[in-house]
Design an enzyme around this catalytic site. Structure first.
Site, short mmCIF file in Angstrom:
data_model
loop_
_atom_site.label_atom_id
_atom_site.label_comp_id
_atom_site.label_asym_id
_atom_site.label_seq_id
_atom_site.Cartn_x
_atom_site.Cartn_y
_atom_site.Cartn_z
N LYS A 10 1.45 -1.00 0.31
CA LYS A 10 0.18 -0.26 -0.02
C LYS A 10 0.64 1.22 0.13
CE LYS A 10 -3.79 -2.30 2.81
NZ LYS A 10 -5.13 -2.11 3.30
N TYR A 50 -12.28 -2.45 -3.61
CA TYR A 50 -12.45 -2.23 -1.85
C TYR A 50 -13.73 -2.00 -1.86
CZ TYR A 50 -7.90 -2.36 0.43
OH TYR A 50 -6.70 -2.70 0.69
N ASN A 113 -1.49 0.79 6.84
CA ASN A 113 -0.94 -0.63 8.09
C ASN A 113 -0.16 -2.08 6.62
OD1 ASN A 113 -3.57 -1.51 5.92
ND2 ASN A 113 -4.35 -2.93 6.78
N HIS A 116 -2.02 -5.33 1.96
CA HIS A 116 -3.30 -5.62 1.55
C HIS A 116 -3.27 -7.34 1.17
CE1 HIS A 116 -7.32 -6.66 0.02
NE2 HIS A 116 -6.90 -7.06 -0.46
N GLU A 127 -9.90 -10.59 -6.82
CA GLU A 127 -8.44 -9.78 -7.37
C GLU A 127 -7.24 -10.16 -8.09
OE1 GLU A 127 -9.83 -8.08 -2.15
OE2 GLU A 127 -7.58 -9.40 -2.36
P1 CMP Z 1 -7.29 -4.32 4.42
O1 CMP Z 1 -6.57 -5.97 4.10
O2 CMP Z 1 -6.16 -3.74 2.61
O3 CMP Z 1 -8.58 -4.52 3.70
C1 CMP Z 1 -9.68 -3.16 3.87
C2 CMP Z 1 -9.10 -2.22 4.64
O4 CMP Z 1 -9.45 -1.40 4.95
C3 CMP Z 1 -8.09 -2.74 5.72
O5 CMP Z 1 -6.71 -3.70 5.04
C4 CMP Z 1 -7.67 -1.39 6.43
O6 CMP Z 1 -6.53 -0.97 6.13
C5 CMP Z 1 -8.62 -0.59 6.20
N1 CMP Z 1 -9.81 0.14 6.79
C6 CMP Z 1 -9.59 1.14 7.67
N2 CMP Z 1 -10.08 1.51 8.52
C7 CMP Z 1 -10.30 0.58 9.36
C8 CMP Z 1 -11.61 -0.30 10.20
N3 CMP Z 1 -11.92 1.06 11.24
N4 CMP Z 1 -11.59 -1.74 10.28
C9 CMP Z 1 -11.39 -2.15 9.65
N5 CMP Z 1 -10.31 -1.79 8.20
C10 CMP Z 1 -10.78 -0.65 7.73
#
Ligand code: CMP
Length: 138
Positions: A10, A50, A113, A116, A127
């Site tokens: 990311k 998403y 984070n 993904h 995906e």
């Molecule tokens: P990812 O695995 O990319 O899938 C969806 C993303 O939404 C997740 O990682 C997080 O980075 C993002 N995200 C942001 N806020 C939240 C939240 N409150 N709870 C869960 N995912 C979140």
């Protein structure tokens, strides 16, 4: 069973120059790299990628963030790759991710984070198809 999954580095991680470190860790853990790209997602593409989170309160911020810089999606292959990769990268929230995992070491917070990864077999197919065609997978 050998399985394919998608991992996407990311924008927080690409901006900090952590792409190489992430690939090194993945290859070191036995994930075979079948395909790799770098790109910046458009707003439309991000909303589609998403799409399952469309109704979530964080959707707008998620789309804004994921389109803020370069992403590096890749296809990885391994025994039980989907579950094994999710275990390896750690929990979604870096504060809860196990010590030594990619998200614990390189993530900042739940939004930033680092990576993904696909969460289930059907998601992985969708995906992978979002970024790659079958002939890209060597
Ligand atoms: P990812 O695995 O990319 O899938 C969806 C993303 O939404 C997740 O990682 C997080 O980075 C993002 N995200 C942001 N806020 C939240 C939240 N409150 N709870 C869960 N995912 C979140």
């Amino acid at each position: 069973m050998s399985q394919r999954t998608l991992l996407m580095v990311k924008p927080d991680a690409t901006k900090k120059g952590n792409t190489g470190e992430i690939i090194k860790r993945l290859e070191g853990a036995g994930f075979k790299l079948l395909a790799l790209r770098s790109l910046r997602l458009s707003k439309k593409e991000a909303q589609s990628f998403y799409g399952v989170h469309r109704e979530r309160p964080f959707f707008g911020e998620l789309v804004e963030y994921i389109t803020s810089g370069m992403v590096v999606p890749m296809v990885l292959e391994k025994e039980d790759a989907i579950a094994s990769l999710r275990e390896f990268i750690g929990a979604t929230n870096p504060a809860e991710a196990k010590a030594g995992s990619i998200r614990a070491d390189l993530g900042e917070d739940i939004q930033h984070n680092a990576v993904h990864s696909s969460d289930a077999a059907e998601t992985a197919v969708r995906e992978i198809g979002f970024f790659f065609t079958e002939k890209d997978l060597v």
